[in-house]
Design an enzyme around this catalytic site. Sequence first.
Site, PDB file in Angstrom:
ATOM      1  N   ARG A   1       0.838  -1.207   0.000  1.00  0.00           N
ATOM      2  CA  ARG A   1       0.000   0.000   0.000  1.00  0.00           C
ATOM      3  C   ARG A   1       0.866   1.248   0.000  1.00  0.00           C
ATOM      4  O   ARG A   1       0.598   2.220  -0.708  1.00  0.00           O
ATOM      5  CB  ARG A   1      -0.946  -0.004   1.206  1.00  0.00           C
ATOM      6  CG  ARG A   1      -2.009  -1.101   1.170  1.00  0.00           C
ATOM      7  CD  ARG A   1      -3.092  -0.867   2.222  1.00  0.00           C
ATOM      8  NE  ARG A   1      -2.591  -0.883   3.578  1.00  0.00           N
ATOM      9  CZ  ARG A   1      -2.498  -1.958   4.356  1.00  0.00           C
ATOM     10  NH1 ARG A   1      -2.868  -3.143   3.879  1.00  0.00           N
ATOM     11  NH2 ARG A   1      -2.060  -1.864   5.604  1.00  0.00           N
TER      12      ARG A   1
ATOM     13  N   LYS B   1     -13.013  14.589   4.568  1.00  0.00           N
ATOM     14  CA  LYS B   1     -14.050  14.025   3.708  1.00  0.00           C
ATOM     15  C   LYS B   1     -14.908  13.055   4.508  1.00  0.00           C
ATOM     16  O   LYS B   1     -14.397  12.258   5.298  1.00  0.00           O
ATOM     17  CB  LYS B   1     -13.407  13.302   2.531  1.00  0.00           C
ATOM     18  CG  LYS B   1     -14.433  12.611   1.630  1.00  0.00           C
ATOM     19  CD  LYS B   1     -13.837  11.364   0.992  1.00  0.00           C
ATOM     20  CE  LYS B   1     -14.937  10.489   0.450  1.00  0.00           C
ATOM     21  NZ  LYS B   1     -14.416   9.271  -0.172  1.00  0.00           N
TER      22      LYS B   1
ATOM     23  N   SER C   1     -16.513  10.473  -9.454  1.00  0.00           N
ATOM     24  CA  SER C   1     -16.676   9.845 -10.772  1.00  0.00           C
ATOM     25  C   SER C   1     -17.732   8.743 -10.744  1.00  0.00           C
ATOM     26  O   SER C   1     -18.308   8.418 -11.787  1.00  0.00           O
ATOM     27  CB  SER C   1     -15.344   9.296 -11.269  1.00  0.00           C
ATOM     28  OG  SER C   1     -14.735   8.452 -10.309  1.00  0.00           O
ATOM     29  N   GLY C   2     -17.966   8.153  -9.579  1.00  0.00           N
ATOM     30  CA  GLY C   2     -19.095   7.243  -9.409  1.00  0.00           C
ATOM     31  C   GLY C   2     -19.167   6.086 -10.385  1.00  0.00           C
ATOM     32  O   GLY C   2     -20.225   5.777 -10.912  1.00  0.00           O
ATOM     33  N   GLY C   3     -18.053   5.418 -10.652  1.00  0.00           N
ATOM     34  CA  GLY C   3     -18.086   4.234 -11.498  1.00  0.00           C
ATOM     35  C   GLY C   3     -18.023   4.498 -12.980  1.00  0.00           C
ATOM     36  O   GLY C   3     -18.084   3.570 -13.783  1.00  0.00           O
TER      37      GLY C   3
ATOM     38  N   SER D   1     -13.065  15.323  -8.005  1.00  0.00           N
ATOM     39  CA  SER D   1     -12.431  14.631  -6.882  1.00  0.00           C
ATOM     40  C   SER D   1     -12.539  13.144  -7.207  1.00  0.00           C
ATOM     41  O   SER D   1     -13.401  12.436  -6.687  1.00  0.00           O
ATOM     42  CB  SER D   1     -13.127  14.964  -5.560  1.00  0.00           C
ATOM     43  OG  SER D   1     -12.551  14.228  -4.494  1.00  0.00           O
TER      44      SER D   1
ATOM     45  N   LYS E   1     -18.947  17.368  -2.760  1.00  0.00           N
ATOM     46  CA  LYS E   1     -18.552  16.249  -3.622  1.00  0.00           C
ATOM     47  C   LYS E   1     -19.820  15.504  -4.038  1.00  0.00           C
ATOM     48  O   LYS E   1     -20.131  14.433  -3.523  1.00  0.00           O
ATOM     49  CB  LYS E   1     -17.569  15.323  -2.917  1.00  0.00           C
ATOM     50  CG  LYS E   1     -16.998  14.243  -3.850  1.00  0.00           C
ATOM     51  CD  LYS E   1     -15.834  13.504  -3.239  1.00  0.00           C
ATOM     52  CE  LYS E   1     -15.330  12.430  -4.191  1.00  0.00           C
ATOM     53  NZ  LYS E   1     -14.121  11.735  -3.698  1.00  0.00           N
TER      54      LYS E   1
END
Length: 394
Positions: free
Chosen positions: A91, A181, A305-307, A332, A263
Amino acid sequence: MASASFAKLNAASSAWIGQQSFGQRPGSSSARLTTRRVSLPIRASSYKDELVQTAKSIASPGRGILAIDESNATCGKRLASIGLDNTEVNRQAYRQLLLTTPGLGEYISGAILFEETLYQSTTDGKKFVDCLRNENIVPGIKVDKGLVPLPGSNNESWCQGLDGLASRSAEYYKQGARFAKWRTVVSIPCGPSALAVKEAAWGLARYAAISQDNGLVPIVEPEILLDGDHGIERTLEVAEKVWSEVFYYLAENNVVFEGILLKPSMVTPGAEHKAKAPPEIIAKYTLTMLKRRVPPAVPGIMFLSGGQSEVEATLNLNAMNQSPNPWHVSFSYARALQNTVLKTWQGHPENVEAAQKALLVRAKANSLAQLGKYSAEGESEEAKKGMFVKGYTY
């Protein structure tokens, strides 16, 4: 309800409301005669000026936010897609690739980090927050504790994490974070129920107030999930309701609007809807929602962007910036900035430079979209991949 949300636009000043003298029955003649102004002093956050400046810095022309705040579990899924184990070393290596990209600050103004990343350093000992500052990128932090079932709802969720948030936020500020956030979700196929909408709005408002009180600009994110076969008109209807509630409770909690960022999801048809909408229609409906519900005091709208595929997300953002807006309309993005990067890297040190160049390509494309100057000509097929998977929002 929406009009009531503008009663207190600025937490820095005292507010007043018309109110009957105490002890009078509503409707009595004496009550009607003694209606008067009652001063309600509101303590301004000691960080107000800094909050406003931070928000303006993030909402600067041609720049947006890189979201790499995935939990360790979600980051593990990313790593698994290229055959890597979900270890802290892996990571760290991936996030180091992203955060040490030369020239990233030209296109990226803020980076949302997971708690682990906020406290990590590069392999040669340089703090990640310092890597960001050197590029004029504001470090941010994910502060919510994730979604859990909401009792009494229609199989919906609520976001936990308010307990201990003040003390955690103070520590994040000391570590160098300057914005926060909090993500909650609303599901259209589940109704959504009035309870779920109110819970989402109230939770976001409490988080925002606590964040500002501790020096962090809150990103307000009620994500309207793409699941469902509904049309774009239904998404617009739900989004307007959700944002009406959100701003009502933000005002109730005396949140300084000039010191927040939003957002939102773009207003699109459901993922299973029979017809997809072109960027021009998505822009039209999304901007309609924003103009009806978001006051111009808010400095920045940083879309998730939501997929969507990398190119879809960029095209839609570009369409929204074809004419002036009252706010900085930007991005974002998580997966829409990282998808090609991850596949280019493949976990091999010799691929780091190529992967960083891939990140700059995507960041520049969205920078141009924020300015309304993007063209999809020459985009790779890889950038067009990554279409919506049900239940997967990154």
